[in-house]
Enzyme design. Structure first.
Site, PDB file in Angstrom:
ATOM      1  N   ASP A   7       3.140   9.255  -0.195  1.00  0.00           N
ATOM      2  CA  ASP A   7       3.847   7.978  -0.237  1.00  0.00           C
ATOM      3  C   ASP A   7       3.012   6.921  -0.981  1.00  0.00           C
ATOM      4  O   ASP A   7       2.841   5.790  -0.500  1.00  0.00           O
ATOM      5  CB  ASP A   7       4.192   7.518   1.188  1.00  0.00           C
ATOM      6  CG  ASP A   7       5.144   6.326   1.209  1.00  0.00           C
ATOM      7  OD1 ASP A   7       5.870   6.114   0.213  1.00  0.00           O
ATOM      8  OD2 ASP A   7       5.153   5.603   2.220  1.00  0.00           O
ATOM      9  N   GLN A  60       4.203  10.991   7.930  1.00  0.00           N
ATOM     10  CA  GLN A  60       3.647   9.702   8.374  1.00  0.00           C
ATOM     11  C   GLN A  60       4.033   9.481   9.831  1.00  0.00           C
ATOM     12  O   GLN A  60       5.197   9.191  10.134  1.00  0.00           O
ATOM     13  CB  GLN A  60       4.191   8.557   7.495  1.00  0.00           C
ATOM     14  CG  GLN A  60       3.630   8.572   6.074  1.00  0.00           C
ATOM     15  CD  GLN A  60       4.470   7.754   5.095  1.00  0.00           C
ATOM     16  OE1 GLN A  60       5.646   8.025   4.904  1.00  0.00           O
ATOM     17  NE2 GLN A  60       3.850   6.772   4.454  1.00  0.00           N
ATOM     18  N   HIS A  78       1.638   3.664  10.776  1.00  0.00           N
ATOM     19  CA  HIS A  78       1.575   5.128  10.848  1.00  0.00           C
ATOM     20  C   HIS A  78       0.296   5.639  10.212  1.00  0.00           C
ATOM     21  O   HIS A  78      -0.345   4.930   9.431  1.00  0.00           O
ATOM     22  CB  HIS A  78       2.777   5.751  10.122  1.00  0.00           C
ATOM     23  CG  HIS A  78       3.095   5.076   8.815  1.00  0.00           C
ATOM     24  ND1 HIS A  78       4.051   4.110   8.701  1.00  0.00           N
ATOM     25  CD2 HIS A  78       2.559   5.200   7.576  1.00  0.00           C
ATOM     26  CE1 HIS A  78       4.106   3.678   7.454  1.00  0.00           C
ATOM     27  NE2 HIS A  78       3.202   4.320   6.742  1.00  0.00           N
ATOM     28  N   ASP A 121       0.617  -3.456   6.086  1.00  0.00           N
ATOM     29  CA  ASP A 121       1.746  -2.665   5.579  1.00  0.00           C
ATOM     30  C   ASP A 121       2.750  -2.365   6.684  1.00  0.00           C
ATOM     31  O   ASP A 121       2.370  -1.958   7.790  1.00  0.00           O
ATOM     32  CB  ASP A 121       1.198  -1.344   5.016  1.00  0.00           C
ATOM     33  CG  ASP A 121       2.296  -0.454   4.497  1.00  0.00           C
ATOM     34  OD1 ASP A 121       2.874  -0.800   3.455  1.00  0.00           O
ATOM     35  OD2 ASP A 121       2.596   0.569   5.138  1.00  0.00           O
ATOM     36  N   HIS A 146       5.229  -2.456  -6.395  1.00  0.00           N
ATOM     37  CA  HIS A 146       5.321  -0.996  -6.506  1.00  0.00           C
ATOM     38  C   HIS A 146       6.568  -0.439  -5.826  1.00  0.00           C
ATOM     39  O   HIS A 146       6.885   0.733  -5.974  1.00  0.00           O
ATOM     40  CB  HIS A 146       4.071  -0.375  -5.888  1.00  0.00           C
ATOM     41  CG  HIS A 146       4.068  -0.556  -4.401  1.00  0.00           C
ATOM     42  ND1 HIS A 146       3.921  -1.798  -3.812  1.00  0.00           N
ATOM     43  CD2 HIS A 146       4.255   0.315  -3.389  1.00  0.00           C
ATOM     44  CE1 HIS A 146       4.000  -1.665  -2.507  1.00  0.00           C
ATOM     45  NE2 HIS A 146       4.197  -0.401  -2.212  1.00  0.00           N
ATOM     46  N   GLU A 201       3.271  -7.661   5.208  1.00  0.00           N
ATOM     47  CA  GLU A 201       4.315  -7.048   4.381  1.00  0.00           C
ATOM     48  C   GLU A 201       5.473  -6.738   5.321  1.00  0.00           C
ATOM     49  O   GLU A 201       5.539  -5.693   5.958  1.00  0.00           O
ATOM     50  CB  GLU A 201       3.812  -5.767   3.702  1.00  0.00           C
ATOM     51  CG  GLU A 201       4.788  -5.258   2.648  1.00  0.00           C
ATOM     52  CD  GLU A 201       5.509  -3.957   2.998  1.00  0.00           C
ATOM     53  OE1 GLU A 201       6.434  -3.572   2.275  1.00  0.00           O
ATOM     54  OE2 GLU A 201       5.163  -3.310   4.010  1.00  0.00           O
TER      55      GLU A 201
HETATM   56  C1  GLC Z   1       5.474  -0.332   2.630  1.00  0.00           C
HETATM   57  C2  GLC Z   1       5.016   0.086   1.253  1.00  0.00           C
HETATM   58  C3  GLC Z   1       5.837   1.240   0.790  1.00  0.00           C
HETATM   59  C4  GLC Z   1       5.679   2.373   1.763  1.00  0.00           C
HETATM   60  C5  GLC Z   1       5.975   1.928   3.203  1.00  0.00           C
HETATM   61  C6  GLC Z   1       5.499   2.923   4.211  1.00  0.00           C
HETATM   62  O1  GLC Z   1       6.760  -0.814   2.630  1.00  0.00           O
HETATM   63  O2  GLC Z   1       5.090  -0.995   0.380  1.00  0.00           O
HETATM   64  O3  GLC Z   1       5.463   1.637  -0.499  1.00  0.00           O
HETATM   65  O4  GLC Z   1       6.531   3.408   1.407  1.00  0.00           O
HETATM   66  O5  GLC Z   1       5.344   0.721   3.524  1.00  0.00           O
HETATM   67  O6  GLC Z   1       4.104   2.846   4.353  1.00  0.00           O
END
Ligand code: GLC
Length: 641
Positions: free
Chosen positions: A139, A250, A182, A282, A393, A324
């Site tokens: 990921d 994850q 995770h 994250d 990204h 985030e």
């Molecule tokens: C966040 C990241 C993304 C990822 C997700 C799981 O949203 O930006 O790229 O897939 O978390 O970790």
């Protein structure tokens, strides 16, 4: 002093624990002063979720160790940051986001690119996931196997610490991802759980049959419906269903377990001690689960963040947090603190809504939805700020609220569908060349992948060999980035956007990437385009971005402590950002269309008079009555008389 509660006794003994353990430490007074500053906030956060009396002494143990391990240089940085706590809110702060390998091969390579970052005016660098991920699919690095080592091909933790120091010497801070929700199923905790260790089984959500997972599933959305449907995965070794919000590899960790909390405080301290200035938290919205809900944005998330942040403020105050949380306006403001958490949780949060609304406004040539959506935001603490961005990204999820759409006479579902089709070039005359990500027939939801330049018309213009369309597309990109740089908060430039890099379709050849088309907008840096006068497109885009950065740094009204008001004029394509600031107010005017528009001087209030400075062009002009705005104009105005 009257000691009358369990809280006060616990806090006093925690203080004594710190004072005794650090009695020979030259900075003992400082850490005790910081403890005194944050102790009640720490206690409140802990007590909302855990047995605070039990957790606090264990937490203090971790804090003591982290403080002991903190270098003299970083302790000095702590003092500097405490004297300059708004460093990330400042109008001079500008961010850059890159994958280490795609940008410069490895961490030592990044050192050689510091001149480039300095020249561009970057003060904040976010290096995408670089801690050791699981082998194979991971990921994009968000499946971490070891939080205390660096992905082997990128270098070592020592290289990381050296890079951080070098960046610091060059006035650049360093941000790292901290994946909280995770870990990779190969992480030591998961391996121990699989081997039957009950302590570690409790680090995860494991259910022996489908009963509870099925109950949860009734209200849980699917994040990756295409390649990772469902939220639970059967694991033979665990002999149970383990919670996996994202991919099957994850495993969501169980934050209701205080041991998980203590492990993460240790990880946070460790990374801070390597020189990280900011941790990007994250997927933080997902860390608390509650039956009957979508298990996002639960109140406990904020109590936990408050505990983590106060612990960080005591042990490594130079460190800040960036949340985030890709959630709606009502929820996202809580990550910067609302009510009792105001000013006590993350310092920054991504402004996903602004990003989505900019793209929506460019497709519809209409700023009304953007203005309506932004007007729904509650005020954020003046000590916090948004991280603003045009691309990152990840995909773009069309988070358009039904009520916001209805407020301007649109149907929410139809507008979301319009945006998805438009950016996948399925709409007549679309300038975009994106692709659909995670089409979900059950919900009708379709997200979008693609680089800024491909989505904004540069790819289409090149394809058609249309010089006029190319000019328009570059102006459109400049206009979009002007909104990102002009909104206030920390603007994040996504690597390659400064050169107008197009979609990179080579990911389909890589077996670990081919199923995830977010790789289309994760290209390799094109150093050959930098400073190459024959590369006209890259040079023009670069000059435009460089100018935005340069001008932003001269505009104190862009400090994050005040917010932007957005509205349209009698012309729906004319968008105004108003920033009222003690150093002098600023009005930004954007034309969201390829047609000239009329601007009424009355829209420029509180700027009065007729003589204005437009900072992006450096020109002075008179606006009396009305003025014609060229296509995709971006004007940053202050009063000249
Ligand atoms: C966040 C990241 C993304 C990822 C997700 C799981 O949203 O930006 O790229 O897939 O978390 O970790």
């Amino acid at each position: 002093m009257i000691i009358d509660t369990a809280r006060d006794i616990a806090i006093l003994s925690a203080r004594a624990q710190l004072a005794i353990a650090l009695s020979n430490d030259p900075d003992v007074d400082e850490i005790l002063t910081r403890f005194d500053r944050w102790k009640f906030d720490l206690w409140e956060g802990l007590a909302a979720v855990y047995d605070a009396q039990e957790v606090l002494p264990k937490l203090i143990e971790v804090i003591i160790q982290i403080h002991k391990d903190r270098s003299g240089k970083l302790r000095h940085r702590d003092r500097e940051r405490l004297l300059n706590p708004d460093w990330f809110q400042d109008n001079k702060a500008v961010g850059y986001v890159a994958y280490t390998d795609l940008f410069a091969k490895d961490l030592n390579g990044v050192k050689t690119k510091i001149d480039y970052l300095n020249k561009l005016g970057i003060t904040y660098l976010h290096l995408m996931p670089l801690l050791t991920p699981r082998p194979g699919e991971n990921d994009g690095g968000y499946a971490v196997m070891d939080y205390k080592s660096v992905r082997a091909d990128l270098g070592t933790m020592k290289d990381f610490a050296e890079l951080a120091q070098k960046l610091h010497e060059n006035g650049i801070s360093l941000t790292l991802d901290l994946v909280l929700n995770h870990v990779a199923k190969e992480h030591e905790w998961a391996m121990k759980a699989k081997s039957g260790d009950a302590r570690y089984r409790d680090y995860f959500y494991v259910y022996s049959d489908r009963k509870t997972p099925d109950e949860f599933e009734k209200t849980l959305p699917e994040i990756f419906p295409t390649f990772a449907p469902g939220n639970f995965t059967w694991d033979e070794k665990l002999n149970g269903w383990v919670w996996t919000t994202f991919n099957e590899y994850q495993w969501d960790v169980n934050w209701s377990n205080p041991n998980v909390f203590l492990e993460f405080v240790d990880i946070i301290g460790y990374l801070a001690n390597q020189g990280a200035d900011c941790l990007r938290l994250d997927a933080i919205a997902f860390i608390w689960k509650r039956l009957g809900t979508n298990s996002q944005n639960q109140p406990e998330v904020h109590a936990i963040t408050q505990s983590l942040r106060t612990a960080a403020h005591i042990m490594a105050p130079a460190l800040i947090f960036k949340a985030e949380a890709i959630v709606g306006p009502k929820d996202v403001v809580h990550y910067l603190g609302q009510g009792k958490h105001a000013g006590k949780v993350s310092d920054m949060a991504y402004h996903n809504s602004l990003m989505v609304q900019i793209w929506s406004a460019l497709a519809s040539r209409d700023g009304r939805l953007l203005a309506t959506a932004l007007s729904r935001f509650a005020p954020i603490p003046t000590s916090s700020g948004w991280a603003t961005y045009l691309r990152c990204h990840d995909d773009i999820g069309w988070a358009i609220d039904d009520a916001d759409a209805a407020a301007i006479g649109l149907n929410g579902a139809m507008h979301r569908e319009f945006c998805a089709s438009f950016y996948a070039n399925e709409f007549p005359d679309s300038f975009a060349r994106g692709v659909h990500f995670q089409s979900n027939p059950a919900t009708g939801d379709r997200r979008t992948s693609g680089s800024a330049a491909s989505l904004i018309g540069i790819e289409a213009a090149i394809e058609r060999r249309d010089a006029a369309a190319l000019d328009t597309a570059i102006d459109r990109l400049t206009c979009a980035y002007a909104m990102v740089f002009g909104f206030g908060g920390l603007p994040l430039l996504y690597m390659g956007d400064e050169l107008g890099l197009l979609n990179d379709r080579t990911f389909v050849d890589n077996p670990t990437k081919k199923d995830d088309n977010r790789w289309i907008h994760r290209p390799e840096m094109r150093w050959d385009l930098v400073n190459n006068p024959n590369e006209a497109i890259a040079a023009r885009v670069f000059a435009a971005i460089e100018n935005l950065i340069k001008v932003r740094k001269q505009m104190p009204a862009l400090h994050a402590a005040v917010s932007t008001e957005a509205f349209t004029t009698s012309k729906q394509s004319v968008l105004i950002f108003r920033r009222q600031h003690a150093t002098g107010s600023m009005i930004q005017v954007y034309n969201l269309s390829e047609k000239p528009q009329v601007l009424e001087a009355s829209a420029l209030w509180p700027l009065t008079g007729t003589q204005f400075t437009e900072h992006l062009s450096g020109k002075q002009f008179r606006i009396a009555g009305t003025e014609v705005l060229p296509p995709y104009a971006s004007w940053w105005l202050t009063q000249a008389n």
